[in-house]
Design an enzyme around this catalytic site. Structure first.
Site, PDB file in Angstrom:
ATOM      1  N   PHE A  33       0.827  -1.207   0.000  1.00 35.59           N
ATOM      2  CA  PHE A  33       0.000   0.000   0.000  1.00 35.59           C
ATOM      3  C   PHE A  33       0.855   1.247   0.000  1.00 35.59           C
ATOM      4  O   PHE A  33       2.074   1.173   0.138  1.00 35.59           O
ATOM      5  CB  PHE A  33      -0.955   0.000   1.203  1.00 35.59           C
ATOM      6  CG  PHE A  33      -0.315   0.319   2.535  1.00 35.59           C
ATOM      7  CD1 PHE A  33       0.424  -0.621   3.228  1.00 35.59           C
ATOM      8  CD2 PHE A  33      -0.471   1.585   3.099  1.00 35.59           C
ATOM      9  CE1 PHE A  33       1.011  -0.317   4.454  1.00 35.59           C
ATOM     10  CE2 PHE A  33       0.096   1.900   4.333  1.00 35.59           C
ATOM     11  CZ  PHE A  33       0.847   0.945   5.006  1.00 35.59           C
ATOM     12  N   VAL A 150       9.831  -2.540   2.200  1.00 33.02           N
ATOM     13  CA  VAL A 150       8.572  -2.974   1.575  1.00 33.02           C
ATOM     14  C   VAL A 150       7.426  -2.395   2.389  1.00 33.02           C
ATOM     15  O   VAL A 150       7.325  -2.655   3.589  1.00 33.02           O
ATOM     16  CB  VAL A 150       8.464  -4.516   1.562  1.00 33.02           C
ATOM     17  CG1 VAL A 150       7.131  -4.949   0.969  1.00 33.02           C
ATOM     18  CG2 VAL A 150       9.625  -5.133   0.805  1.00 33.02           C
ATOM     19  N   LYS A 151       6.587  -1.605   1.747  1.00 31.75           N
ATOM     20  CA  LYS A 151       5.434  -1.043   2.459  1.00 31.75           C
ATOM     21  C   LYS A 151       4.298  -2.042   2.298  1.00 31.75           C
ATOM     22  O   LYS A 151       3.436  -1.911   1.427  1.00 31.75           O
ATOM     23  CB  LYS A 151       5.099   0.332   1.874  1.00 31.75           C
ATOM     24  CG  LYS A 151       4.271   1.175   2.807  1.00 31.75           C
ATOM     25  CD  LYS A 151       4.320   2.622   2.400  1.00 31.75           C
ATOM     26  CE  LYS A 151       3.276   3.435   3.130  1.00 31.75           C
ATOM     27  NZ  LYS A 151       3.298   3.352   4.582  1.00 31.75           N
ATOM     28  N   SER A 152       4.346  -3.088   3.110  1.00 30.76           N
ATOM     29  CA  SER A 152       3.411  -4.203   2.940  1.00 30.76           C
ATOM     30  C   SER A 152       2.192  -4.037   3.828  1.00 30.76           C
ATOM     31  O   SER A 152       2.195  -3.256   4.778  1.00 30.76           O
ATOM     32  CB  SER A 152       4.111  -5.522   3.269  1.00 30.76           C
ATOM     33  OG  SER A 152       4.055  -5.769   4.653  1.00 30.76           O
TER      34      SER A 152
END
Ligand code: PMP
Length: 291
Positions: A33, A150-152
């Site tokens: 996101f 990582v913008k998980s």
């Protein structure tokens, strides 16, 4: 107020904006996101956010199923549809609908969502006086387990740290990496100034490659202030002249107390104030037009 949410090519009214419970974004936090702001009818650093979203997707081997250009259009359209000219935008790409097993390759098609709404994390008083933060026991993820770049959708690491902050009576926490170096806060990058120079943990320290942080670095360098990215320990923070956090939602917020130590004289400092003014000017004068 957001009324329409984009899901896979269509807009749905907020109350009818629904995703399957079999979506692996819901079952496993399998997805990525972004958080983006719009100021005065323009989206701030749109290309950078979409690039980071696609980099995050690539690292988790998630095919977005759309191009970057399409994602940019979706973001702009969602703002326009909701009459959002100053607000917060949340694009999400999840793995999509699968079965109850982990295997992402059984999910046929990613789910693409975009929300445009408002966000306000802290009251003005915190910007005027500065936040008090504490180091928490929860460490930032080890780079080779889930890289913090990582913008998980799996934000449990950050949420655990937020829980510890709240339980300690403060609003934000400082996270260290597994080696004990400073990484970042739960949703913000950290900066200090000391003797005319600015320091911030390198991304290898376990922080997200912040887009607000990059803008602040550019602004500092325009003022001929040297910015050093590197390893930092709590010694550096506790003995800093000034400290502040950067993030899309919080924008730039000063920190005046870390682990019970006053930072500098405990007041919001001049370097922060100057860069905040520069940052406001930047957000008011740049960005991608919504209409
Ligand atoms: N670190 C984390 C963990 C975040 O979630 C965020 C917010 N996206 C940031 C830093 C700040 O990044 P940005 O300035 O790109 O919003």
């Amino acid at each position: 107020m957001s009324n329409y949410v984009y899901i896979n090519g269509e807009f749905f009214e907020k109350d009818n904006a629904k995703v399957s419970v079999f979506d692996h974004g819901f079952l496993y936090g399998d997805g990525v996101f972004e958080g983006i702001r719009a100021y005065g009818g323009r989206v701030f650093r749109l290309t950078e956010h979409v690039d980071r979203l696609f980099d995050s997707a690539k690292v988790i081997a998630l095919d977005p199923g759309i191009s970057k250009k399409e994602m940019e259009d979706i973001i702009l359209k969602t703002c326009a549809k909701n009459n959002v000219s100053d607000g917060y935008i949340r694009p999400i790409i999840s793995r999509g609908v699968g079965d109850l097993g982990l295997n992402p390759y059984l999910c046929k098609k990613s789910t693409v969502v975009c929300i445009a709404d408002k966000i306000s994390l802290y009251p003005q008083e915190d910007y005027d006086k500065g936040l008090r933060i504490v180091t928490v026991a929860t460490h930032r993820n080890y780079n080779e387990s889930l890289n913090p770049r990582v913008k998980s959708l799996n934000y449990l690491n950050n949420i655990m740290a937020k829980i510890e902050a709240v339980q300690s009576g403060v609003k934000e926490s400082l996270l260290l990496n597994p080696l004990g170096y400073v990484a970042e806060c739960t949703g913000d990058n950290l900066f200090i100034s000391r003797k005319g120079k600015i320091f911030t943990p390198s991304v290898q320290s376990g922080s997200l490659d912040g887009i607000t942080a990059a803008a602040v670095v550019e602004l500092a360098e325009k003022r001929n202030i040297e910015v050093i990215h590197g390893l930092m320990s709590r010694f550096d923070i506790w003995t800093a002249d000034e400290c502040w956090l950067t993030g899309t939602a919080a924008e730039m917020i000063p920190v005046t107390n870390v682990d019970g130590r006053l930072i500098g004289d405990g007041k919001v400092g001049p370097v922060y104030k100057q860069l905040l003014a520069d940052f406001k000017h930047l957000t008011e004068t740049t960005g991608t037009s919504i209409a």
